[in-house]
Design a protein around this motif. Sequence first.
Motif, PDB file in Angstrom:
ATOM      1  N   LYS A 126       0.761  -1.183   0.041  1.00 16.74           N
ATOM      2  CA  LYS A 126      -0.131   0.047  -0.161  1.00 16.74           C
ATOM      3  C   LYS A 126       0.920   1.340  -0.082  1.00 16.74           C
ATOM      4  O   LYS A 126       0.352   2.424  -0.434  1.00 16.74           O
ATOM      5  N   GLU A 127       2.226   1.339   0.597  1.00 12.00           N
ATOM      6  CA  GLU A 127       2.811   2.488   0.966  1.00 12.00           C
ATOM      7  C   GLU A 127       2.853   3.309  -0.401  1.00 12.00           C
ATOM      8  O   GLU A 127       2.551   4.600  -0.195  1.00 12.00           O
ATOM      9  N   LYS A 128       3.354   2.894  -1.609  1.00 14.89           N
ATOM     10  CA  LYS A 128       3.691   3.709  -2.527  1.00 14.89           C
ATOM     11  C   LYS A 128       2.212   4.147  -3.541  1.00 14.89           C
ATOM     12  O   LYS A 128       2.231   5.091  -4.103  1.00 14.89           O
ATOM     13  N   LEU A 129       1.080   3.693  -2.873  1.00 16.58           N
ATOM     14  CA  LEU A 129      -0.128   4.242  -3.367  1.00 16.58           C
ATOM     15  C   LEU A 129      -0.359   5.464  -2.996  1.00 16.58           C
ATOM     16  O   LEU A 129      -0.950   6.211  -3.984  1.00 16.58           O
ATOM     17  N   LEU A 130       0.150   6.109  -2.135  1.00 16.64           N
ATOM     18  CA  LEU A 130       0.123   7.409  -1.463  1.00 16.64           C
ATOM     19  C   LEU A 130       0.881   8.285  -2.686  1.00 16.64           C
ATOM     20  O   LEU A 130       0.154   9.287  -3.164  1.00 16.64           O
ATOM     21  N   LEU A 131       1.857   7.987  -2.988  1.00 17.77           N
ATOM     22  CA  LEU A 131       2.673   8.644  -4.263  1.00 17.77           C
ATOM     23  C   LEU A 131       1.656   8.760  -5.608  1.00 17.77           C
ATOM     24  O   LEU A 131       1.560   9.692  -6.091  1.00 17.77           O
ATOM     25  N   ILE A 132       1.265   7.522  -5.929  1.00 13.17           N
ATOM     26  CA  ILE A 132       0.414   7.485  -7.043  1.00 13.17           C
ATOM     27  C   ILE A 132      -0.869   8.078  -7.189  1.00 13.17           C
ATOM     28  O   ILE A 132      -1.023   9.039  -8.061  1.00 13.17           O
ATOM     29  N   ALA A 133      -1.407   8.192  -6.114  1.00 12.77           N
ATOM     30  CA  ALA A 133      -2.727   9.049  -5.795  1.00 12.77           C
ATOM     31  C   ALA A 133      -2.343  10.645  -5.897  1.00 12.77           C
ATOM     32  O   ALA A 133      -3.061  11.321  -6.598  1.00 12.77           O
TER      33      ALA A 133
END
Length: 262
Positions: A126-133
């Motif tokens: 989940k962590e990288k999802l923050l940057l993608i969003a």
Amino acid sequence: MLDTQFETLASAVPADRHLAVLRRDGGTPLDSMLRRLFADQPVSVGADAARGAAATTDADDVAVLVEDGEVLASSPLAALERAVLLVNSDLYTTGTLPLADADLPAVLTELADAPFRLRGYPLAHKEKLLLIAMSRQIELRAARAGAGEIHSSFQQLSRIDDEVGTRRTYRRLAASGAAVHVYGEPDWDPESALDVTAHTGYGAGYSDSWFVVFDPPADAVGPHTTPVALLALETEPRVWRGIWTFRPEAVAELAAVIRREL
């Protein structure tokens, strides 16, 4: 070059911030999801923040961002679920989540100027999802503004073509009126398929960076013309240091460095 810019952005450290979920029926599994998402990050998640914030908001089923005991931002819990908690990165890369639906709740965007250390798959789910969003949020802002410049790096330019959602996003950006500049290793020619300007190379700035920078015209007015930038650097395979900012002078300086050096 971009390392120096990252340190400059990270030097504007905000006050301690806390995320909390306020629900009329008490605890929720989303609390533990939030804790996992922000584990080892400069944002704490917990009941103490909820108790302090409860007296300042009448809403139920909301997420709140608390700074120095005051509510900095609040968002419906459903919006936070849709943005990061109950989705994965495939929704963005496959185009299942259209660009028009990429708005982020304020409790996430207001985490600006906080440096994160995030791991990509398979190290974390989940962590990288923050940057993608956040990247999609910046791209949406530029598309709505239809003016100014957007500078985006991909490490390998073929990623634009491989990811259906990314290609659709940059086709829309190119048609919006904004000047679109893309950066990365030259394993695909985006200029032959999209109305964009490609900047290619290898090594520092091309192979190890992830930035999305929206630099609007100096005289721009309107709700979608606030400057915003995300900058992340890959410090080891699939491990990133990331930060975003809405400070106009910081965005302008980063855009100037990218134009000059890449």
